[in-house]
Design a protein around this motif. Structure first.
Motif, short mmCIF file in Angstrom:
data_model
loop_
_atom_site.label_atom_id
_atom_site.label_comp_id
_atom_site.label_asym_id
_atom_site.label_seq_id
_atom_site.Cartn_x
_atom_site.Cartn_y
_atom_site.Cartn_z
N THR B 106 2.42 -3.65 -1.15
CA THR B 106 3.13 -4.12 0.10
C THR B 106 4.49 -4.86 -0.11
O THR B 106 5.34 -4.39 0.16
CB THR B 106 2.10 -4.53 1.11
N PRO B 138 9.19 -1.86 -4.33
CA PRO B 138 7.86 -1.46 -4.52
C PRO B 138 7.46 -0.92 -6.00
O PRO B 138 6.72 -0.85 -6.60
CB PRO B 138 7.47 -0.61 -3.48
N SER B 159 2.88 2.90 -0.69
CA SER B 159 2.82 1.75 0.46
C SER B 159 2.38 2.32 1.68
O SER B 159 3.30 2.70 2.43
CB SER B 159 4.06 1.26 0.10
N SER B 164 -3.05 0.67 0.93
CA SER B 164 -2.44 1.25 -0.01
C SER B 164 -3.18 1.39 -1.11
O SER B 164 -3.11 2.65 -1.76
CB SER B 164 -1.22 0.11 -0.43
N ASP B 190 -0.51 -7.21 -5.60
CA ASP B 190 0.29 -7.86 -4.77
C ASP B 190 0.14 -9.42 -5.17
O ASP B 190 -0.78 -9.54 -5.00
CB ASP B 190 -0.09 -7.52 -3.07
N GLY B 333 -2.12 -4.82 -0.44
CA GLY B 333 -1.80 -3.79 -1.07
C GLY B 333 -2.73 -3.52 -2.43
O GLY B 333 -3.16 -2.34 -2.99
#
Lengths: 372, 405
Positions: B106, B138, B159, B164, B190, B333
């Protein structure tokens, strides 16, 4: 069970006047960059009050998405799949920069909420009441083609009827600076229609959105289908040329079968050389380019696919797009070959179905024939 | 009958430890990873608890050991650690076969942009700053990890907020079922950063204490950082190369609520539909589920709507469930993949993990989670859910690798 996947309709917004049409008639020339989108009146699709609060990538994404659905006869998607390399960078910066400058005293959370990368897909879902599959890919130059591959699987292999896929990108001034300093943009202005002759590094920066309504049957206009999508990091274990031939082989096609080659040349001389072997191997095809028209950005290949679809469907391409005039005026097989920074590689094969287009015009000879 | 997709390798790094073994031990011993901020430079230290990976960037870089340390963000380093562990367990060389790398995040690489942002705009950029130009987006981490480990086929990044990496698993499974790849390494990463800590803080959904998922008196979530990847391949492919099967991917579903940008619908429709459709794909009845790793963030909104959805789907017989976010915090994420790894650990170790700090049932649904680690539980099918911003809901069903009938 494998079924054909059709592009029922498409819509694009970008530096060229392509909104709500299937052909690019009059090419817009620019003297500097970034190239910016010609944003049409979107009142039909985006509430003006909400639209003003929405950042540009969301506005043009939503506009192109809803226009594509409209053009497909008011289709409701069963799945929404969006690709965007940077996502909602404007909202990210709107939250992020004050946070850094004011010792983490942050503005209200609106910008944070809107910064979420799947915001565009979420907005389209809200606007269409689509409660089905909702995906967002953020992977630089293959963000859009990842969405396309996913949608192609949904319709062709998983039995879905109507799937909306698209790409949207709008660069902020700050991120433009960051990318320019990292070396991916030209340091000076070059007229966009001249840029493909450049031999120095860097591309012209652009932006835009393009959406496609994929379906299990053809749409109202002449039928074009997505035959296959191939994505590879660094072009695969061999060369890009090998990758292209293997891709065509999978469909029993020789290189000579391709009628229209849409190539991702962007005017970055050293990087554009990657395309030369592919172009050499497809001498019978008409070669066209798109990144000098829309600029380079992570989802530029969504506009490239739009132009390829447009060319196959209408038999028309603007002269400014054509690099090399091929042997055939009728166009059935179209191939998109694109890379971003020599890392993200995409191949897309389209086929125009049915008889020859009745008003297929002979393609004009290219302005850049002298390139080779 | 299409060939089943199986899991043959896993890697995870979180506040519970730097590999699968350390994570498992902490889960079994009910040791939470949530505590004071010690690494992230933020004014919220001592105020907002988080679940940090207990290594600063230098130590993390040494552990991940990329060929060059240049330009690696914390998000990318975490991912590299977990991806290496997963590949090593599976015995896969990404360059050898068609091997897809499907990652998720994310915040991406914003962690390294934060400390140097203004310097990006100086007339002369010092080299130690310039290395992070363009590492924010990302896709950066996935490209970096792919290049490091030799991936050369499909490499992409998803994402969809907090679902995710569950969605990465879903995509990998689909690619394999359709024969579009031979192996898929799927997951997410993340790192903690000021952006997300302040973002979630501005939404006023961060608990000032270690979180209490599914408790009536819960007061929000804690953020965590992590990475986790799983190696997926078809059962035939795994058999042919003699790889041990850890678990089977039986079902998955993604739905979207089209309800609100951040909130879940109060009646839990999106969560219900994701779980129902995942079960349907797995061809399982609700009573077949042995354990649920719930999304369970600890926010008022999520746990209420998820609780209602559980009751709707399972009636009065909700299977044993827990939120391992009470250990790891919400790793955004990475969460879906972290919890998929934990679900496989539940299957392989015959355990239901604890939902720490739980005391009182929700007002909205009278549900009692697993409060202490339950060993010796027979775990056949695990349901794992990840529900995100924008109403993006994904549920997975993972199963024990029994012989098929």
């Amino acid at each position: 069970m494998k079924r054909p996947v059709y592009i029922r309709e498409a819509s694009a917004i970008g530096p060229q006047p392509v909104f709500d049409t299937d052909r690019l008639e009059r090419v817009e020339a620019y003297t500097g960059h970034p190239l910016r989108s010609i944003v049409p009146a979107l009142r039909r699709y985006v509430d003006p009050v909400r639209g003003r609060r929405m950042e540009k990538v969301a506005r043009i994404g939503l506009g192109a998405a809803l226009n594509a659905l409209d053009r497909a006869g008011g289709a409701l998607p069963e799945a929404i799949i969006v690709g965007t390399g940077l996502g909602c960078m404007e909202s990210t910066e709107r939250f992020f920069v004050p946070l850094l400058h004011n010792n983490e005293d942050v503005p209200n959370p609106t910008a944070f909420i809107q910064s979420t990368h799947n915001n565009v897909a979420g907005q389209i879902a809200l606007a269409t009441n689509c409660t089905g599959y909702n995906f967002t890919y953020l992977h630089r130059g293959i963000s859009f083609t990842s969405a396309l591959l996913d949608g192609w699987m949904q319709v062709g292999l998983e039995g879905r009827g109507t799937v909306l896929v698209g790409g949207a990108e709008s660069i902020t001034p700050d991120y433009y600076t960051v990318q320019r300093r990292s070396g991916i943009w030209k340091q000076h202005d070059v007229p966009n229609l001249e840029v493909l002759k450049a031999t120095d590094g860097g591309a012209l920066c652009g932006e835009g959105a393009a959406f496609f309504v994929l379906g299990d049957g053809p749409g109202p206009g002449p039928a074009v289908r997505v035959v296959d999508v191939d994505i590879s990091f660094r072009g695969g274990p061999g060369s890009l040329r090998d990758r292209v031939h293997a891709f065509l082989d999978r469909h029993g096609l020789s290189a000579d079968a391709i009628d229209l080659l849409m190539i991702g040349r962007n005017g970055d001389g050293p990087q554009d050389t990657a395309y030369a072997p592919v172009e050499t191997d497809l001498p019978l095809a008409t070669h066209a380019a798109f990144k000098h028209l829309c600029g380079e950005f992570h989802t530029a290949n969504a506009f490239g696919l739009w132009l390829l679809w447009s060319g196959l469907r209408t038999g028309h391409l603007p002269g400014e797009a054509v690099l090399h005039r091929g042997a055939r005026s009728n166009m059935r097989w179209g191939l998109l070959v694109d890379h971003f920074q020599r890392k993200d590689h995409s191949l897309v094969l389209l086929e125009r179905c049915g008889p020859e287009h009745p008003d297929a015009q002979a393609l004009p000879s290219g302005c850049a024939d002298q390139l080779r | 009958m299409s060939d089943r997709v199986v899991i043959t390798g896993m890697g995870v790094i979180s506040a519970l430890g730097v590999n699968v073994e350390e994570n498992l031990r902490a889960l079994l011993e009910e040791r939470s990873g949530i505590g004071d901020i010690t690494i992230l430079p933020t004014r919220h230290r001592g105020v907002i608890p988080v679940a940090e990976v207990a290594l600063d960037d230098d130590a993390l870089g040494a552990l991940a050991a990329p060929r060059s340390q240049r330009s690696w963000t914390r998000t990318a380093l975490l991912g590299l650690c977990a991806a290496k562990e997963a590949l090593a367990q599976a015995g896969i060389d990404p360059a050898a076969a068609r091997t897809a790398f499907i990652s998720a995040t994310t915040a991406g690489g914003i962690d390294k942009t934060e400390p140097v942002y203004d310097q990006f705009y100086l007339p002369e950029i010092p080299d130690e700053v310039a290395q992070y130009l363009g590492t924010h987006d990302p896709g950066d981490h996935a490209q970096r990890i792919a290049a490091e480990l030799g991936f050369n086929d499909l490499v992409t990044t998803i994402s969809t907020a907090c679902s995710s990496s569950a969605n990465a698993l879903k995509l990998g499974d689909r690619l394999l079922r359709h024969g579009l790849t031979d192996v898929a390494v799927v997951g997410g990463t993340d790192a903690l950063c000021k952006f997300t800590v302040n973002g979630f803080n501005s939404l006023m959904i961060l608990d000032r204490e270690p979180c209490r998922p599914f408790d009536r008196d819960r007061a929000g979530l804690n953020l965590g950082e992590a990475a986790a990847y799983l190696v997926l391949e078809t059962e035939a492919h795994a058999r042919a190369r003699g790889a041990a099967v850890l678990a089977v991917v039986s079902g998955h579903a993604n739905t979207n609520e089209a309800f609100h940008a951040t909130a879940s619908s109060p009646d839990g429709t999106g969560a219900y539909e994701a779980m129902r459709q995942a079960l349907a794909m797995a061809q399982l009845a609700p009573e077949d589920i042995s354990y649920i790793n719930v999304h369970g963030t600890g926010t008022l909104n999520n746990d209420a709507s998820e609780g209602i959805a559980l009751t709707r789907l399972f009636g009065s017989a909700v299977p044993p469930f827990s939120s391992t976010k009470s250990f790891t915090g919400h790793t955004l994420g990475a969460a879906g993949a972290v919890e998929a790894v934990y679900s496989v650990l539940a299957i392989r170790n015959e355990v239901h993990f604890a939902n720490l700090r739980w005391r009182t049932p929700l007002a909205e649904a009278a549900l009692v989670p697993v409060v202490r680690t339950q060993r010796g539980a027979r775990v056949r099918h695990v349901l794992s859910s990840s529900f995100g911003f924008g109403g993006n809901n994904t549920s997975l069903v993972l199963s024990a690798p029994v012989q098929q009938g």
